[in-house]
Every structure is written in C-alpha cells, then in structure tokens.
Design a protein around this motif. Sequence first.
Motif, short mmCIF file in Angstrom:
data_model
loop_
_atom_site.label_atom_id
_atom_site.label_comp_id
_atom_site.label_asym_id
_atom_site.label_seq_id
_atom_site.Cartn_x
_atom_site.Cartn_y
_atom_site.Cartn_z
N THR A 106 0.85 -1.20 0.00
CA THR A 106 0.00 0.00 0.00
C THR A 106 0.88 1.25 0.00
O THR A 106 2.07 1.19 0.34
CB THR A 106 -0.88 0.06 1.26
OG1 THR A 106 -0.01 0.08 2.40
CG2 THR A 106 -1.84 -1.13 1.33
N ASN A 107 0.29 2.39 -0.33
CA ASN A 107 1.03 3.65 -0.28
C ASN A 107 1.61 3.88 1.11
O ASN A 107 2.75 4.33 1.26
CB ASN A 107 0.10 4.82 -0.63
CG ASN A 107 -0.23 4.85 -2.11
OD1 ASN A 107 0.66 4.67 -2.95
ND2 ASN A 107 -1.49 5.05 -2.43
N GLU A 108 0.81 3.56 2.12
CA GLU A 108 1.24 3.81 3.49
C GLU A 108 2.48 2.99 3.84
O GLU A 108 3.43 3.48 4.45
CB GLU A 108 0.10 3.48 4.47
CG GLU A 108 -1.12 4.41 4.39
CD GLU A 108 -2.03 4.14 3.18
OE1 GLU A 108 -1.73 3.23 2.38
OE2 GLU A 108 -3.04 4.85 3.04
N GLN A 337 2.21 2.12 -9.32
CA GLN A 337 2.29 3.57 -9.44
C GLN A 337 2.64 4.21 -8.09
O GLN A 337 3.68 4.84 -7.97
CB GLN A 337 0.97 4.12 -9.99
CG GLN A 337 0.98 5.62 -10.24
CD GLN A 337 1.84 6.04 -11.43
OE1 GLN A 337 1.74 5.49 -12.52
NE2 GLN A 337 2.70 7.02 -11.22
N GLY A 338 1.80 4.01 -7.09
CA GLY A 338 2.07 4.63 -5.78
C GLY A 338 3.37 4.13 -5.18
O GLY A 338 4.08 4.86 -4.50
N GLY A 339 3.69 2.86 -5.46
CA GLY A 339 4.91 2.28 -4.91
C GLY A 339 6.16 2.99 -5.36
O GLY A 339 7.19 2.93 -4.70
N ARG A 340 6.10 3.68 -6.51
CA ARG A 340 7.30 4.39 -6.94
C ARG A 340 7.23 5.88 -6.66
O ARG A 340 8.13 6.62 -7.02
CB ARG A 340 7.59 4.13 -8.42
CG ARG A 340 6.65 4.71 -9.45
CD ARG A 340 7.19 4.35 -10.84
NE ARG A 340 6.41 4.87 -11.94
CZ ARG A 340 5.34 4.28 -12.47
NH1 ARG A 340 4.90 3.16 -11.96
NH2 ARG A 340 4.71 4.80 -13.50
N GLU A 341 6.19 6.31 -6.02
CA GLU A 341 6.04 7.76 -5.77
C GLU A 341 6.45 8.16 -4.36
O GLU A 341 6.65 9.33 -4.10
CB GLU A 341 4.57 8.17 -5.96
CG GLU A 341 4.09 8.03 -7.38
CD GLU A 341 2.57 8.04 -7.48
OE1 GLU A 341 1.90 8.25 -6.45
OE2 GLU A 341 2.06 7.83 -8.58
N HIS A 342 6.53 7.18 -3.46
CA HIS A 342 6.61 7.60 -2.06
C HIS A 342 7.88 7.19 -1.32
O HIS A 342 7.92 7.21 -0.11
CB HIS A 342 5.35 7.17 -1.32
CG HIS A 342 4.14 7.84 -1.90
ND1 HIS A 342 4.02 9.20 -1.95
CD2 HIS A 342 3.07 7.34 -2.54
CE1 HIS A 342 2.90 9.52 -2.56
NE2 HIS A 342 2.31 8.41 -2.95
N GLU A 452 -5.88 -2.13 6.08
CA GLU A 452 -6.43 -0.88 5.59
C GLU A 452 -5.32 -0.12 4.92
O GLU A 452 -4.17 -0.14 5.35
CB GLU A 452 -6.94 -0.02 6.76
CG GLU A 452 -8.18 -0.52 7.44
CD GLU A 452 -9.46 -0.15 6.68
OE1 GLU A 452 -9.43 0.82 5.90
OE2 GLU A 452 -10.48 -0.85 6.87
N GLY A 453 -5.66 0.57 3.83
CA GLY A 453 -4.65 1.40 3.19
C GLY A 453 -5.17 1.95 1.88
O GLY A 453 -6.36 1.84 1.58
N THR A 454 -4.25 2.53 1.12
CA THR A 454 -4.63 3.04 -0.21
C THR A 454 -3.68 2.49 -1.25
O THR A 454 -2.52 2.16 -0.96
CB THR A 454 -4.60 4.58 -0.26
OG1 THR A 454 -3.30 5.04 0.11
CG2 THR A 454 -5.63 5.20 0.67
N ASP A 498 -0.73 3.08 12.85
CA ASP A 498 -2.08 3.28 12.32
C ASP A 498 -2.00 3.82 10.87
O ASP A 498 -1.47 4.90 10.65
CB ASP A 498 -2.81 4.28 13.23
CG ASP A 498 -4.23 4.53 12.75
OD1 ASP A 498 -4.58 4.11 11.62
OD2 ASP A 498 -4.99 5.17 13.51
N PRO A 499 -2.57 3.08 9.90
CA PRO A 499 -2.47 3.54 8.51
C PRO A 499 -3.07 4.93 8.29
O PRO A 499 -2.57 5.68 7.44
CB PRO A 499 -3.22 2.47 7.71
CG PRO A 499 -3.88 1.56 8.67
CD PRO A 499 -3.25 1.77 10.01
N ALA A 500 -4.10 5.29 9.04
CA ALA A 500 -4.71 6.61 8.84
C ALA A 500 -3.72 7.71 9.24
O ALA A 500 -3.63 8.76 8.58
CB ALA A 500 -6.00 6.73 9.64
N VAL A 501 -2.97 7.47 10.30
CA VAL A 501 -1.97 8.45 10.75
C VAL A 501 -0.83 8.55 9.73
O VAL A 501 -0.38 9.63 9.37
CB VAL A 501 -1.43 8.07 12.15
CG1 VAL A 501 -0.31 9.01 12.58
CG2 VAL A 501 -2.56 8.07 13.18
N VAL A 502 -0.40 7.39 9.25
CA VAL A 502 0.68 7.38 8.26
C VAL A 502 0.22 8.08 6.97
O VAL A 502 0.96 8.84 6.36
CB VAL A 502 1.14 5.93 7.96
CG1 VAL A 502 2.19 5.90 6.86
CG2 VAL A 502 1.67 5.28 9.24
#
Length: 736
Positions: A106-108, A337-342, A452-454, A498-502
């Motif tokens: 996940t992005n997180e 995509q997200g894996g290479r952005e963060h 949970e994640g994006t 917590d994924p929401a905090v991250v």
Amino acid sequence: MPTATHCPYCALQCAMTLDPAGPGTPRVAGRDFPTNRGGLCRKGWTSAELLGHPERLTAPLLRGPDGELAEVPWATALDRMAHEFRAARAAHGPEAVGIFGGGSLTNEKAYQLGKFARVALGTSRIDYNGRFCMSSAAAAANRSLGLDRGLPFPVTDLDDARAVLLLGSNPAETMPPFVRHLERARAEGGLVVVDPRRTATVRLTEEGGGVHLQPVPGTDLVLLLGLAHVVVHDGLADRGYLARRTRGLETLLPGLAAWWPERVEQVTGVPAERLRRAAHLLARRREGTYVLTGRGVEQHVDGTDTATAAINLALLLGLPGRTGSGYGTLTGQGNGQGGREHGQKADQLPGYRSIADPAARAHVAAVWGVAPEDLPGPGVPAVELLRGLGTEGGVRCLWVNGSNPVVGAPDAGAVERGLRALDFLVVADFFRSETAEHADLVLPVLQWAEEEGTMTSLEGRVLRRRRAVDPPPGARDELWIMAELARRLGAPGTFDPDPAVVRDELRRASAGGRADYSGITDELLDSGAPCYWPHPAGGTGTPRVLLDRFGHDDGRAVLVPVRPRAAGRAADPGPPAHRRPALHRPGTLTLTTGRWLEHYQSGTQTRRTASLRSDRPEARLQIHPATAAGLGIDDGAPVELTAPAGTAVARAQLSTDVRPDTVFLPFHFAGDQCANRLTGTTAVDPSSAMPEFKATAVTLRPLAPDDDAGRPAGTPRRRSAPDGPVPVPDVPEARR
Ligand SMILES: Nc1nc2c(c(=O)[nH]1)N[C@H]1C(S)=C(S)[C@@H](COP(=O)(O)OP(=O)(O)OC[C@H]3O[C@@H](n4cnc5c(=O)[nH]c(N)nc54)[C@H](O)[C@@H]3O)O[C@H]1N2
Ligand SMILES: Nc1nc2c(c(=O)[nH]1)N[C@H]1C(S)=C(S)[C@@H](COP(=O)(O)OP(=O)(O)OC[C@H]3O[C@@H](n4cnc5c(=O)[nH]c(N)nc54)[C@H](O)[C@@H]3O)O[C@H]1N2
Ligand code: SF4
Ligand SMILES: [Mo]
C-alpha cells in the motif's frame, strides 16, 4: 457484511466486494467501477482462497542452530532483527543494512518503508521490484514529458479510441477486464499490436481486422524509428501541434531519415508494407489514437530509449496532452504507481521528489522531524543492490518486504548465492516464498483483505483498500513491525502503526511534490469521488494531467533523439551491428519471457491457488514447430535451456504463434524451471538500470525423458547452484 474493496493483484485494481459471511473462503463478487465494470479475471475471482490457505504463515520463524526455521514469539523475532541491524551497522556502517521492497505494498507501507530506511536505519540502500517493472517507462516519461503517471488520462477515455498501438503489451492475459476499453478500436480494425508472439491480444486484434507486427525481440527501437520515418516522410506529422507544444523537432528528424521501412524490415523482420499500413492507420484516426507501452518494449537494456521512441512517435502524431488521444504505459503491480512515488525507490523521496534535490530534502526532513543533512543520499538500483549482497562494501543484512527475488530478479542463481552470503536475511511475507526459504528470520504479515490502506491504480487514481476479514492470529501488519523496530532502534521521528496516521503524514510529505496527495483526504476517498493525483490541498484532482502543459518548466514536451546503441559503430562486415546478437551466433535463439493469464509474478500466490495451479502446474517453453524439429524436440518433451547466466528446464509447447528464431518462457515458476536463471545482469539500461528480461541468447538441448523422470514439477535437480567463482559470461559487443 460485504466489504467494498479492490483486487490484490494487478494495477487495474478491479473493484470487488468480499463477503466473509458463512463458512470457508469469503465470497468474491465483481463490483461496478469504471476500470472493470463488474468484471474480474481468474486471479481476482480466486484471490480470497489464499486468505485461509493452510500454508499461511502465522508465527515468526527463526533459523536455529540446527539450520531449520522454527516458530518464535514476536518479541524474540523483533529483538533479534533489531540486534542484527545494529550489529551490521556497527561492524560495517549504515550502508551494510538494506531493504528490498515491492510494488504490491500500500502507499502507506511503501512510504513508511522508505522513511524507515533513511531515518531508522540511516541507510541509502533501499530499492524495490518496481525497478524491474516500469523504471524504463518512468525514465522516458520524465525525460520527454516531464512527468511519469502511467496513464495520464482515465482508462475510460480509451472507450472512444479508434486506433490503439499496443507495444509489447498483452492485456488480454495480463489485465483481461481492460480489454473492454479497447472494444471500439478493435471493432473498427484500429488495433495495432507489436509482439514477437501471436498472443491472445493479437487474436482479438486480428478478429477485428487490425494489424499485428511481429518483430525480433529487442528490435522495437528500430521499428519505432521506422514508424516515425513513415509519419514524417509521408507528411503525416502534426506540424501545428509540434510547433505549439514541443521542442527538439530539429534534433529528432536527422535520426529518422535513415530508417526507411525496407531497412527496418531487415532488422526487425516486420514487412515494410505492414509498417507503412500501421503508420497510416494511426495517423488517419488521429483524433482517437492512443499509443500504449507494456513490458515487452520496456524491459530491455535499451528500454528507456525504446519508450522514448514510442513517445516521439506519439508526439509526431500530436497525441499526448489532448482529450481523445494520448500516450501512456500500463502499470503492472497493484500499487506499481504509488509504490514508486513515495520513497522506496533508491533515488526518491515521497511525492515523487528527488532525494538529491536540496529543497525536497528540506521539505521531507521537516515532516519527518530530522535534519536534512541526516538523510542519506541516493542509493543504488536493484540490480546493483542485489549484486553486492554479502560482499565487502555491499549489503550484509537485508530485509525483503514485498518481493520474491529468488524467482523474479534477473540472474536468479546469483541472487541465491548473494542471499546465502548475507550475515542476516529477514523476509516478511504471508507465505514461505522461495526467498523466505533462504531467510534467517521470516515475519508473517497480513494479506490485502486484512489491512487498511490506499493503492494508486494505473490511471493515477488513489483507491481505498479495506479490511474485510480478521487476520489469522500471529500475523502482523508491517506498519506495526516498523513501529516496534523503530522503538527498539531508538529511531528519531515517529513511526505510527495506524495507517490513517501514516496516510496523513504521507499527504504532508507529498505536498508540493509532483505526485501531490495532500488534498486526497479520507473524507474524499470515502465519498467515492475519483481521486487523481496531483491533488493539492484545497484544490481538485487531475484526471487528465498533461492537457494544458507538459511537466517541464516551459510546459513543452521534448523530442529526444534516440538511436540503436550499436548502430553507430564503424561498418561491420557481418550482419547489422544493431541486430540483437542472439540471431548471429549460430545455434542460438532469442529467449523472451513474460506472463500467463493464470499466474501472478513469481507465483508465490497463484501457485498456491488450487484451480490455477491445476490448470498451469508447470512452465512450458513456447517454441515454433520448425525450430523444434531442427533440434529434435517433441511436443511435451523436456528441454534444457542454457544462457551465460545459467540453465533452466521446461517441457516444450510447440506453437506457430512464436517466431521461429524466438522462444518464450513464463517467469512464474521456481527451481530449475525459473526463467530468471537464464536472464543476466551484465548490462542494464543506462537511464533506468532495467536489466534485460526480454531478449537473452540461449541454446536448447532436448533432454532424454528419463533425465526428467520422477522429478516433480519445479523441484530443483541440485539443491542449490554451485558455489565458487561466478564465470564471466561472454557478452556480445552490442549488449555491453
Ligand atoms: N496474469 C498476469 N497478469 C499480470 C501480471 C502477472 O504476473 N500475471 N503481472 C502484472 C505486472 S507486474 C505487469 S508489469 C504487467 C505486465 O503486462 P504485459 O506487459 O502485458 O506482460 P508481459 O507478458 O511481460 O509482456 C507483454 C508482451 O510482450 C511481448 N514481448 C516480449 N519481448 C518483446 C519484445 O522484445 N518486443 C515486443 N514488442 N514485445 C515483446 C511478450 O511476448 C508478451 O506477450 O502485468 C500485470 N498483470
Ligand atoms: N524474466 C522475467 N522476470 C521478471 C519479469 C519478466 O517479465 N520476465 N517481470 C518483472 C516485473 S514487471 C515485476 S513487477 C517483478 C515482480 O517480481 P517479484 O517481486 O519477484 O514478484 P512477486 O511475486 O510479486 O513477489 C511479491 C512477494 O511479496 C509477497 N507480498 C505480496 N504482498 C505483500 C505485502 O503487502 N507485504 C509483504 N511483506 N509481502 C507481500 C508475495 O507473497 C510475494 O512472495 O518481476 C520482474 N521479473
Ligand atoms: S485484471 Fe488485475 S485487478 Fe482485475 S481481477 Fe485480474 S488481477 Fe485482479
Ligand atoms: Mo511489473
């Protein structure tokens, strides 16, 4: 209660619901969503089978003095891991500790892993399997368009396409529901597919009256120069668009002049007339034409230049940055995509920022609560990181999180030797992958439906992954693992589980970057509104990101001249120097590799899915009947393949769908069926560090049936590759 989520596998991120009610495996149903319209492929339908799989890891495993992996409590596992990280750092410095991540995170998790490497471990040594996936496409898009978002437009824009050039992409097998978006173009005879094999996608194309160009693997750059040549010389270029929206035309044109179709035919094997027909077809449908690339043209040592040539062709036709036409590349992994952005890529910080850029470092360091000068600089790309394992100056203590390099990385035999040379290897996975089998410590983690994640899909749209079922007791989330380790290591900054905090921190870290997620709040995500990046706080998202301007400072796209690398050599008495070497060495064939519909990547997941495994239990080598006859190979007979890097074995599958000079092996299998025991790392793409996955010179030898008898599929014939010095392969000039 059914939960609305997305498929765990590829970047199409098909929408599904998961219903855990009732006994047994949660029920999967397709969910209506623009990218998949309720459809799923076989992998999606069967994805939930793995949640309660009997081979699921449910406790950390530590290698004991007897050499066996045995269950230990989490506290023991984490104490030991922190101890080993500290010990390696103390003995050899921070660069002796490394992380290898993945595009399925996940992005997180991807964000936190990048931060963990730089802040908690203080190492630059982090890279990930996405380097083997889209790095060439990314490098080309950044160079030419000033921005890398796989599809810079929504997938549904393709519904109105009237012509689509698919370069080295087989979506009928790799993203089946995506093919619906090509229906209009297909029905109008507007599909043009470039592939050395007649794939399922090619069949669709032919049924619709479209064009199949079947080049020698690795000659796409020349093929694209030929298409561009026809566009320019037949007056099909969009001069007005070129003047308004691009620069560099004058530097591009001289390099095209020499690639007339008959000359291109000599190199690629694609008939000149077909090439002309394809170029005219694409130009005629200009208002609805798209150019899309896949791994077939990108996973080469000249992948960046080849993707650049594809962009040049699209620019000459005036396609990118307009509604109703465009250029894009089809992202592969679920969060490729997200894996290479963060920040899990060696040279990047969150928000698609460069780790070498002082302003980017200052921004991200402030979010992380550290000093910019404490952040390490750029690390090394995947091939180099793996090549250095266990060596002086290389990584001695490695954490693999989201990859199975023993199967998926090039020169897999050397990767295994490298893993064995490590002081300590940690692998976090939900199954005992082939890489986990080498680990000193295995950490059991959650699967997609338990977290949970994006995720960011192939169209740059951020999606919610939701927890639908409870994880098995004993498995843990990587965010929790990182939080526990950071505490044990006394890391500065915060590592929240917590994924929401991250996610909230990720938004702040990405703010102002190219991939700006700061406006993509949880409320917005929950509302179901489409969330395309860039989406600055207080602003709106950007479904069509290049419409007004390209990503370079002057807003223009750049026509970057590219040429076959060896073509400039002095006159060569032999065959054209830019031809791939495999063809000129007597007795060698060109091996190309790729995917089957039923299996995913290194196969950790789909080889454990009952119906997929029973349909496709072992690797098959696709070979032309005429070639097979010449070598004395019968259909179904075992064949040994030999390349400079190593050998592999697979049963032959005779098929006229592949060029006679080419053989194809899927890379989903392990042991001596592993395609990557044949691929090499002696050369990588100079811009992207992509190794050569799609054109390897091999020789073939039929094995006597009893060479193979009694050996179950995928069992290594040796327990391991021989130790000792690695022979230096004979690399033909053109590939260095
Ligand atoms: N079933 C399935 N689906 C998947 C995956 C999977 O493992 N299995 N993985 C996902 C991921 S991570 C990715 S990256 C995507 C990849 O999706 P694709 O890019 O569609 O997959 P590949 O099969 O690697 O390569 C596509 C085609 O390139 C052709 N090809 C090989 N060499 C050459 C060449 O030199 N030139 C040209 N023009 N073509 C060539 C192959 O014959 C193949 O048909 O799929 C995603 N979807
Ligand atoms: N010859 C050849 N080789 C190739 C390619 C090719 O076309 N030909 N394609 C390349 C491409 S495009 C790609 S993307 C790579 C993929 O290469 P790999 O990384 O080898 O492939 P995966 O099977 O996706 O490995 C992911 C591993 O992580 C685990 N995993 C999945 N999700 C999670 C998670 O959330 N957390 C953790 N900790 N683990 C997780 C899975 O169970 C699996 O074991 O292969 C590359 N290798
Ligand atoms: S196409 Fe990709 S996302 Fe859709 S169901 Fe198949 S594997 Fe899953
Ligand atoms: Mo990929």
